[in-house]
Enzyme design. Structure first.
Site, PDB file in Angstrom:
ATOM      1  N   TYR A  51       0.835  -1.213   0.000  1.00 17.37           N
ATOM      2  CA  TYR A  51       0.000   0.000   0.000  1.00 17.37           C
ATOM      3  C   TYR A  51       0.871   1.265   0.000  1.00 17.37           C
ATOM      4  CZ  TYR A  51      -3.469  -3.343   1.893  1.00 17.37           C
ATOM      5  OH  TYR A  51      -4.263  -4.431   2.118  1.00 17.37           O
ATOM      6  N   HIS A 119       1.176 -11.651   2.388  1.00 20.26           N
ATOM      7  CA  HIS A 119       0.024 -10.976   1.766  1.00 20.26           C
ATOM      8  C   HIS A 119      -0.836 -11.925   0.927  1.00 20.26           C
ATOM      9  CE1 HIS A 119      -1.232  -6.681   0.444  1.00 20.26           C
ATOM     10  NE2 HIS A 119      -2.259  -7.492   0.317  1.00 20.26           N
TER      11      HIS A 119
HETATM   12  N1  LIG Z   1      -5.137  -8.803   2.302  1.00 22.79           N
HETATM   13  C1  LIG Z   1      -5.598  -8.373   1.153  1.00 22.79           C
HETATM   14  O1  LIG Z   1      -5.304  -8.931   0.072  1.00 22.79           O
HETATM   15  C2  LIG Z   1      -6.506  -7.192   1.136  1.00 22.79           C
HETATM   16  C3  LIG Z   1      -7.208  -6.863  -0.037  1.00 22.79           C
HETATM   17  C4  LIG Z   1      -8.086  -5.767   0.007  1.00 22.79           C
HETATM   18  C5  LIG Z   1      -8.243  -5.039   1.160  1.00 22.79           C
HETATM   19  N2  LIG Z   1      -7.518  -5.354   2.289  1.00 22.79           N
HETATM   20  C6  LIG Z   1      -7.670  -4.571   3.550  1.00 22.79           C
HETATM   21  O2  LIG Z   1      -9.056  -4.410   3.851  1.00 22.79           O
HETATM   22  C7  LIG Z   1      -9.363  -3.015   3.924  1.00 22.79           C
HETATM   23  C8  LIG Z   1     -10.798  -2.726   3.485  1.00 22.79           C
HETATM   24  O3  LIG Z   1     -11.078  -3.222   2.211  1.00 22.79           O
HETATM   25  P1  LIG Z   1     -11.281  -2.287   0.921  1.00 22.79           P
HETATM   26  O4  LIG Z   1     -10.467  -1.067   1.083  1.00 22.79           O
HETATM   27  O5  LIG Z   1     -11.037  -3.172  -0.248  1.00 22.79           O
HETATM   28  O6  LIG Z   1     -12.816  -1.933   0.878  1.00 22.79           O
HETATM   29  P2  LIG Z   1     -14.085  -1.699   1.871  1.00 22.79           P
HETATM   30  O7  LIG Z   1     -13.636  -1.380   3.237  1.00 22.79           O
HETATM   31  O8  LIG Z   1     -15.001  -2.840   1.638  1.00 22.79           O
HETATM   32  O9  LIG Z   1     -14.782  -0.442   1.185  1.00 22.79           O
HETATM   33  C9  LIG Z   1     -14.161   0.805   1.126  1.00 22.79           C
HETATM   34  C10 LIG Z   1     -15.101   1.736   0.347  1.00 22.79           C
HETATM   35  O10 LIG Z   1     -16.269   2.004   1.128  1.00 22.79           O
HETATM   36  C11 LIG Z   1     -16.427   3.424   1.268  1.00 22.79           C
HETATM   37  N3  LIG Z   1     -17.001   3.674   2.600  1.00 22.79           N
HETATM   38  C12 LIG Z   1     -16.462   3.349   3.802  1.00 22.79           C
HETATM   39  N4  LIG Z   1     -17.303   3.686   4.808  1.00 22.79           N
HETATM   40  C13 LIG Z   1     -18.380   4.262   4.234  1.00 22.79           C
HETATM   41  C14 LIG Z   1     -19.576   4.827   4.741  1.00 22.79           C
HETATM   42  N5  LIG Z   1     -19.829   4.840   6.054  1.00 22.79           N
HETATM   43  N6  LIG Z   1     -20.465   5.352   3.852  1.00 22.79           N
HETATM   44  C15 LIG Z   1     -20.226   5.313   2.518  1.00 22.79           C
HETATM   45  N7  LIG Z   1     -19.101   4.781   1.976  1.00 22.79           N
HETATM   46  C16 LIG Z   1     -18.193   4.257   2.831  1.00 22.79           C
HETATM   47  C17 LIG Z   1     -15.036   4.000   1.110  1.00 22.79           C
HETATM   48  O11 LIG Z   1     -15.091   5.323   0.634  1.00 22.79           O
HETATM   49  P3  LIG Z   1     -14.295   6.551   1.355  1.00 22.79           P
HETATM   50  O12 LIG Z   1     -12.914   6.073   1.670  1.00 22.79           O
HETATM   51  O13 LIG Z   1     -14.353   7.604   0.315  1.00 22.79           O
HETATM   52  O14 LIG Z   1     -15.085   6.872   2.573  1.00 22.79           O
HETATM   53  C18 LIG Z   1     -14.452   3.065   0.044  1.00 22.79           C
HETATM   54  O15 LIG Z   1     -14.877   3.462  -1.244  1.00 22.79           O
HETATM   55  C19 LIG Z   1      -8.304  -2.379   3.011  1.00 22.79           C
HETATM   56  O16 LIG Z   1      -8.198  -0.988   3.202  1.00 22.79           O
HETATM   57  C20 LIG Z   1      -7.078  -3.179   3.433  1.00 22.79           C
HETATM   58  O17 LIG Z   1      -6.599  -2.727   4.669  1.00 22.79           O
HETATM   59  C21 LIG Z   1      -6.685  -6.428   2.290  1.00 22.79           C
END
Ligand SMILES: NC(=O)c1ccc[n+]([C@@H]2O[C@H](COP(=O)([O-])OP(=O)(O)OC[C@H]3O[C@@H](n4cnc5c(N)ncnc54)[C@H](OP(=O)(O)O)[C@@H]3O)[C@@H](O)[C@H]2O)c1
Length: 288
Positions: A51, A119
């Protein structure tokens, strides 16, 4: 009201993990988001080398004025570093320290990650075993408190077990109602491996919930859709990692304790599972 969901759980390593973490993938305002999250009761942040924001996590913690030792910070090593995971861990620690203190060296006993993950299982069996051994070595040296994996399927975890190696304490997977990864989830629960749920908000893309079930559950409970998704995750004993760059959303996403999704609404959400077709990120659990 007592809550069926605890605010923290004990990992197989003996350390406690807060049951919600702030995700910082593709978080353009990472430091500000971390500062806001710590202000609103989060004590857990999920970062990764890939990241490119381990230093920014440190900057955010420093700005919040919170003692690092009260926090639970995760990073992950990407497959490109699997031949020398221990060096990658050291570099990650230096980046976090630089954000926290403005200096990289010397590293001391207060410089560590609470949790560090492989990862993904990419690279094949030999590379995976080398990478996992390197992570266990880093743990032995106190560089990380707990070692885990991400995106590992049953075959990858069995491989570590067959090699006689310590089992990961955590497996971080994409988990939400549309993609419930039931086989690997069942395996991890049976083997006492804690499941972290990434993309718990389905990246705010609900196009595959064609009948609007998630929205209707939220309407019924008078909660937001993200709150319902995070609570669903907690009620499955997962550790969700919602990402947001916006303070008001970060705050609202933490307001998920002290109320329940009733069994019949949980069943409606559980019925949304469409397996790999529901994934919004990548699907590495089937890697050879
Ligand atoms: N290990 C892996 O391979 C892997 C892969 C993917 C993700 N991850 C981890 O998991 C975390 C979360 O997953 P993700 O980033 O893929 O997606 P997520 O948390 O499922 O969704 C994030 C999205 O939701 C929006 N959002 C969040 N809260 C909200 C609310 N209350 N109202 C409206 N929209 C909202 C955010 O927009 P805004 O930011 O504009 O609010 C963003 O567009 C990552 O950041 C990372 O740390 C790990």
């Amino acid at each position: 009201m007592t809550d069926s969901v605890p605010k923290e759980i004990t990992l197989p390593s003996g350390y406690k993990i807060p049951t919600i973490g702030l995700g910082v993938y593709q978080n353009a305002r990472c430091a500000q988001a971390v500062t806001a999250a710590l202000k609103h009761g989060y004590t857990h942040v999920d970062s990764a080398r890939a990241y490119g924001n381990e230093q920014q996590v440190g900057v955010g913690i420093k700005a919040a004025g919170v003692d690092r030792s009260t926090l639970f910070i995760t990073s992950k090593v990407y497959m490109t570093d699997f031949d020398d995971t221990e060096s990658a861990v050291v570099d990650s620690i230096k980046k976090l320290k630089y954000g926290l203190e403005g200096k990289r060296e010397p590293l001391g006993s207060s410089d560590y990650y609470d949790l560090y993950l492989l990862h993904s299982p990419h690279g094949g069996p030999a590379k995976r075993l080398r990478a996992w051994r390197g992570l266990l070595e880093a743990k032995k040296k106190g560089l990380i408190k707990t070692a885990g994996v991400s995106n590992f399927g049953v075959r990858h975890l069995e491989e570590l077990r067959e090699a006689g190696l310590e089992q990961p304490a955590v497996n971080q997977l994409e988990l939400h109602p549309l993609d419930q990864q039931r086989e690997i989830v069942e395996y991890c629960k049976k083997n006492n491996i804690v499941l972290q749920a990434y993309s718990p908000l389905i990246r705010f893309n609900f196009s595959q919930d064609k009948n609007g079930v998630i929205q209707s559950v939220a309407d019924k409970l008078q909660k937001t859709v993200p709150q319902v998704l995070i609570r669903w995750s907690l009620q499955h004993d997962f550790v969700p990692l919602p990402k947001s760059e916006h303070e008001e959303r970060i705050k609202a996403n933490m307001e998920v304790y002290g109320w329940e999704i009733p069994a019949e609404e949980m069943a409606r959400l559980d019925a949304l599972d469409i397996g790999d077709a529901g994934a919004v990120c990548w699907v590495p659990v089937h890697e050879p």
